[in-house]
Design a protein around this motif. Structure first.
Motif, PDB file in Angstrom:
ATOM      1  N   LEU A   9      65.867 -17.041   0.673  1.00 31.07           N
ATOM      2  CA  LEU A   9      66.638 -17.376  -0.519  1.00 31.07           C
ATOM      3  C   LEU A   9      67.309 -16.437  -1.225  1.00 31.07           C
ATOM      4  O   LEU A   9      68.352 -16.617  -1.987  1.00 31.07           O
ATOM      5  N   CYS A  10      66.612 -15.331  -1.213  1.00 30.36           N
ATOM      6  CA  CYS A  10      67.366 -14.361  -1.930  1.00 30.36           C
ATOM      7  C   CYS A  10      67.572 -12.886  -0.652  1.00 30.36           C
ATOM      8  O   CYS A  10      68.399 -12.539  -0.388  1.00 30.36           O
ATOM      9  N   ALA A  11      66.239 -12.473  -0.375  1.00 33.09           N
ATOM     10  CA  ALA A  11      66.245 -11.400   0.497  1.00 33.09           C
ATOM     11  C   ALA A  11      67.162 -11.597   1.698  1.00 33.09           C
ATOM     12  O   ALA A  11      67.901 -10.749   2.079  1.00 33.09           O
ATOM     13  N   VAL A  42      58.681 -13.067  -3.892  1.00 36.85           N
ATOM     14  CA  VAL A  42      58.410 -11.976  -4.782  1.00 36.85           C
ATOM     15  C   VAL A  42      59.563 -11.019  -4.242  1.00 36.85           C
ATOM     16  O   VAL A  42      59.394 -10.497  -3.364  1.00 36.85           O
ATOM     17  N   CYS A  43      60.738 -11.036  -5.290  1.00 31.51           N
ATOM     18  CA  CYS A  43      61.809  -9.882  -4.951  1.00 31.51           C
ATOM     19  C   CYS A  43      61.401  -8.940  -5.623  1.00 31.51           C
ATOM     20  O   CYS A  43      61.240  -8.646  -6.840  1.00 31.51           O
ATOM     21  N   ARG A  44      62.106  -7.633  -5.169  1.00 31.22           N
ATOM     22  CA  ARG A  44      62.102  -6.385  -5.873  1.00 31.22           C
ATOM     23  C   ARG A  44      62.945  -6.591  -7.229  1.00 31.22           C
ATOM     24  O   ARG A  44      62.621  -5.801  -8.251  1.00 31.22           O
ATOM     25  N   THR A  45      63.860  -7.424  -7.552  1.00 32.91           N
ATOM     26  CA  THR A  45      64.423  -7.570  -8.506  1.00 32.91           C
ATOM     27  C   THR A  45      63.483  -8.087  -9.617  1.00 32.91           C
ATOM     28  O   THR A  45      63.669  -7.712 -10.941  1.00 32.91           O
ATOM     29  N   ASP A  46      62.659  -8.935  -9.196  1.00 29.81           N
ATOM     30  CA  ASP A  46      61.449  -9.474 -10.247  1.00 29.81           C
ATOM     31  C   ASP A  46      60.788  -8.261 -10.815  1.00 29.81           C
ATOM     32  O   ASP A  46      60.190  -8.080 -11.917  1.00 29.81           O
ATOM     33  N   GLY A  51      61.471 -15.082 -10.658  1.00 33.85           N
ATOM     34  CA  GLY A  51      61.366 -15.874  -9.766  1.00 33.85           C
ATOM     35  C   GLY A  51      62.516 -16.505  -9.182  1.00 33.85           C
ATOM     36  O   GLY A  51      63.035 -17.383  -9.781  1.00 33.85           O
ATOM     37  N   HIS A  52      63.262 -16.115  -8.017  1.00 33.23           N
ATOM     38  CA  HIS A  52      64.455 -16.708  -7.533  1.00 33.23           C
ATOM     39  C   HIS A  52      64.544 -17.059  -6.115  1.00 33.23           C
ATOM     40  O   HIS A  52      65.589 -16.948  -5.436  1.00 33.23           O
ATOM     41  N   GLU A  53      63.385 -17.292  -5.545  1.00 32.68           N
ATOM     42  CA  GLU A  53      63.355 -17.415  -4.179  1.00 32.68           C
ATOM     43  C   GLU A  53      62.252 -18.952  -3.952  1.00 32.68           C
ATOM     44  O   GLU A  53      61.222 -18.502  -3.331  1.00 32.68           O
TER      45      GLU A  53
HETATM   46 ZN   LIG Z   1      66.042 -11.273  -5.068  1.00 37.24          ZN
END
Ligand SMILES: [Zn+2]
Ligand SMILES: [Zn+2]
Length: 332
Positions: free
Chosen positions: A150-152, A41-45, A63-65
């Motif tokens: 994968l993102c963070a 869960v990324c802050r971008t979500d 969702g991108h991780e």
């Molecule tokens: Zn992200």
């Protein structure tokens, strides 16, 4: 299959996510389908769900991780085999032809596709990825702690490079969540002195546990001038605070896709003496490959909090209210 979608962007308490039943996606040429094992869960979500980021497509799955297993190959897809473990990142595709792609800066591509914004992401049972933009994940890295890398992780690594701190130099980190706690590990392993400034007892405790040289409140001055700093908190009011903390010639890298308004800068105290202010935008695949290799070698570990996929709204709300330290991961 089940998938979460952003129904109508709204404050997280108003429930902007809805779970729907969808057809199993079919990979096109050069694509593979990935059965989602877990998704960070990324802050971008959160920015997407709350409407800080304008929706690029209605009913998109965030969702991108994503960590998952390849379950179907599109025409011509040959990089992975069915059953392989792969990572699906934010950078879903670039055009490969614009002036930025041609000079190796695909993070600035003028026609990019982002996972979980332009195309459906990993808050679901399965998603589709262009095989050329997926990552093979090193063995020895468990699924759940791999997801936030994968993102963070990749993005934090690029931000660290953008802060341009010389060997053995002094780095400031403002805000200490998913990205920050990963880039801090790289910085410390590389021998930088790391000063963390953040709110929240949990975040401060995590920074101390990872070995930060100093930990303080979000606006506390660091004990020494900084060669470079990264602003991870989406708080524009911290820009002047961090700029004041820089040494002559220092760089502040603003690492976030969204930032609240930046107040006026005092030229003499906050910008003169060749202090630099810059942003960090997405990443290249090379950043990703480099970071994942380094993460494996240096033993970078994400501190994760697991939520069942069914509790995605709770995970987003807990992120919004800073109720956990490290990174949340949704598991199927
Ligand atoms: Zn992200
Ligand atoms: Zn391009």
């Amino acid at each position: 299959m089940r998938a979460w979608v952003v129904d109508a962007p709204a404050p997280v308490d108003a429930g902007p996510l809805r779970r729907v039943e969808r057809e199993q996606p079919v990979p096109g040429p050069g694509q593979v389908r990935v059965d989602v094992v877990c998704c960070g869960v990324c802050r971008t979500d959160l920015h997407l769900a709350e409407g800080d980021l304008p929706p690029r497509r209605s009913l998109v799955t965030p969702g991108h991780e994503v960590v998952g297993r390849v379950s179907a190959l599109g025409a011509g897809a040959a990089r992975f085999a069915v059953g392989d473990r792969v990572g699906v990142p934010w950078l879903g595709r670039t055009d490969g032809t614009c002036r930025f792609c041609r000079r190796g800066e695909e993070n600035l591509c003028t026609d990019p596709v982002f996972t979980g914004w332009d195309v459906d992401g990993g808050y679901a049972d399965a998603c589709i990825v262009e095989e050329a933009f997926a990552y093979a994940l090193p063995d020895g890295l468990d699924d759940e702690p791999a997801a936030p890398l994968l993102c963070a992780g990749i993005f934090g690594y690029r931000a660290l490079r953008c802060a341009d701190v010389p060997p053995a130099g002094r780095l400031g980190i403002y805000g200490f969540g998913g990205s920050a706690h990963l880039s801090a590990q790289i910085a410390l392993a590389q021998g930088l002195r790391v000063h963390v400034r953040t709110r929240g007892d949990g975040n401060q405790a995590l920074a101390a546990a990872l070995g930060a040289d100093s930990v303080g409140g979000a606006t506390d001055p660091p004990p020494e001038p900084l060669d470079g700093a990264i602003l991870f908190a989406p708080a524009g009011e911290l820009v002047p605070v961090a700029m004041r903390a820089l040494d002559r010639g220092g760089t502040l890298a603003v690492a976030g896709i969204w930032l609240s308004a930046i107040p006026g800068l005092d030229y003499a105290a906050e910008l003169f003496d060749e202090r630099r202010l810059r942003s960090v935008t997405a990443n290249t695949r090379r950043d990703g490959e480099e970071f994942l290799r380094l993460a494996g070698r240096l033993g970078v570990r994400a501190t994760t909090v697991a939520y069942p996929m069914a509790q995605a709204p709770q995970a987003l709300a807990d992120l919004a209210y800073g109720r956990f330290s490290g990174a949340a991961v949704l598991t199927n």
